[in-house]
Design an enzyme around this catalytic site. Structure first.
Site, PDB file in Angstrom:
ATOM      1  N   ASP A 110      -9.198  28.521  32.589  1.00 20.32           N
ATOM      2  CA  ASP A 110      -9.000  27.391  31.297  1.00 20.32           C
ATOM      3  C   ASP A 110      -7.622  27.985  29.887  1.00 20.32           C
ATOM      4  O   ASP A 110      -7.984  28.316  28.763  1.00 20.32           O
ATOM      5  CB  ASP A 110     -10.167  27.929  29.958  1.00 20.32           C
ATOM      6  CG  ASP A 110     -11.249  26.925  30.388  1.00 20.32           C
ATOM      7  OD1 ASP A 110     -11.564  26.690  32.007  1.00 20.32           O
ATOM      8  OD2 ASP A 110     -12.501  27.345  29.866  1.00 20.32           O
ATOM      9  N   LYS A 118     -15.052  20.685  33.597  1.00 18.19           N
ATOM     10  CA  LYS A 118     -16.227  21.520  33.190  1.00 18.19           C
ATOM     11  C   LYS A 118     -16.138  20.947  31.597  1.00 18.19           C
ATOM     12  O   LYS A 118     -15.203  20.883  30.569  1.00 18.19           O
ATOM     13  CB  LYS A 118     -16.405  23.468  33.383  1.00 18.19           C
ATOM     14  CG  LYS A 118     -15.459  24.039  32.922  1.00 18.19           C
ATOM     15  CD  LYS A 118     -15.645  25.262  32.960  1.00 18.19           C
ATOM     16  CE  LYS A 118     -14.605  26.307  32.122  1.00 18.19           C
ATOM     17  NZ  LYS A 118     -14.554  25.748  30.715  1.00 18.19           N
ATOM     18  N   CYS A 129     -15.763  32.148  28.939  1.00 17.68           N
ATOM     19  CA  CYS A 129     -15.532  31.458  30.222  1.00 17.68           C
ATOM     20  C   CYS A 129     -15.156  32.109  31.525  1.00 17.68           C
ATOM     21  O   CYS A 129     -15.735  31.877  32.910  1.00 17.68           O
ATOM     22  CB  CYS A 129     -14.490  30.543  30.053  1.00 17.68           C
ATOM     23  SG  CYS A 129     -15.008  29.021  29.131  1.00 17.68           S
TER      24      CYS A 129
HETATM   25  C1  VGL Z   1     -14.284  28.910  26.075  1.00 20.09           C
HETATM   26  C2  VGL Z   1     -15.515  28.534  24.228  1.00 20.09           C
HETATM   27  C3  VGL Z   1     -15.782  27.108  24.339  1.00 20.09           C
HETATM   28  C4  VGL Z   1     -13.464  29.187  27.423  1.00 20.09           C
HETATM   29  C5  VGL Z   1     -14.682  27.513  26.131  1.00 20.09           C
HETATM   30  O1  VGL Z   1     -13.109  28.766  27.669  1.00 20.09           O
HETATM   31  O2  VGL Z   1     -13.880  31.054  26.789  1.00 20.09           O
HETATM   32  N1  VGL Z   1     -14.804  29.536  24.809  1.00 20.09           N
HETATM   33  N2  VGL Z   1     -15.164  26.251  25.061  1.00 20.09           N
END
Ligand code: VGL
Ligand code: ZN
Length: 239
Positions: free
Chosen positions: A41, A139, A184
């Site tokens: 991410d 995802k 994540c």
């Molecule tokens: C994430 C919160 C919401 C992450 C993704 O990538 O850690 N955190 N969505």
């Protein structure tokens, strides 16, 4: 006299061997053909100026770019939510970001809108330099289920397909990096352990959100799951 000389020789030889032995061990984690670098991410929304910015999130990018040169296999993940996704506070009237609600699958932290499919905020950072990345796994695209983990959605039932992909490719060791350490990254690392992978998390290649003590808890949970915490300097550089 002779005894003393021998003693000193012996002691210094021992000390030298001990020291170099430790130094070698510390830098001896060498990614092989069965290893993959997992880049979680690293998307504009999570970088400074983004809607769910992780403090110093951009600092992971040069570290990840450097690490990637030592890996034959690189896989990126991409948070990829529908507009109005269930994890967004804006989808729950009266609720604010970082509050927690109960959903059918369990507790859900509510977030600012982020990583909406097809938006610039959802794009991987253009500063990532990963020409050999082989797969981008998306995802969080089911409107009613979140997915911090790159393997298993938050309902703990729905698989993303990543574990099978890696197993079919005979990849057994994962080096996890990216954002955010306490969400994540941690959920991906723990689910990967549960799926039987050997898992390292490279601490200085990650940054956390740290909401209500979540960062310390995430490291404790990862430790319990058998995830190994290392630093980027512990990974042998490509020769
Ligand atoms: C994430 C919160 C919401 C992450 C993704 O990538 O850690 N955190 N969505
Ligand atoms: Zn998300």
């Amino acid at each position: 006299m002779i005894d003393r000389r021998l003693f000193f020789l012996g002691a210094s030889t021992f000390a030298a061997a001990g020291f170099s032995g430790r130094a070698a061990a510390a830098s001896a984690i060498k990614p092989d053909k069965a290893s993959a670098l997992i880049v979680v991410d690293v998307q504009n929304c999570f970088l400074p100026g983004g809607s769910l910015a992780v403090k110093d999130g951009d600092k992971v990018i040069p570290v990840i770019n450097r690490l990637a040169k030592s890996f034959d296999n690189v896989v990126c993940t991409q948070d990829w939510h529908t507009p109005g996704h269930v994890s967004f506070a804006s989808a729950h009237p009266g609720k604010k970001p970082f509050e927690t609600i109960k959903l059918p699958y369990g507790d859900q932290v509510l977030w600012p809108d982020h990583c909406v499919q097809g938006t610039d905020g959802a794009a991987l950072s253009r500063d990532l330099d990963l020409p050999r990345a082989q797969l981008v796994i998306r995802k969080g695209y089911h409107p009613d289920v979140d997915s911090y983990s790159a393997l298993l959605e938050a309902d703990k039932k729905t698989k993303t397909g990543l574990a099978s992909y890696l197993k079919e490719r005979r990849i057994g060791t994962l080096f996890v990096t990216g954002l955010a350490t306490d969400f994540c990254v941690a959920w991906t690392a723990i689910d990967a352990r549960k799926a039987g992978f050997n898992v390292y998390v490279i601490e200085d290649a990650c940054r956390g959100i740290d909401a209500n003590g979540s960062l310390a808890k995430a490291w404790a949970d990862m430790g319990k799951a058998g995830v190994k915490k290392i630093q980027s300097g512990d990974v042998a550089t490509a020769s």
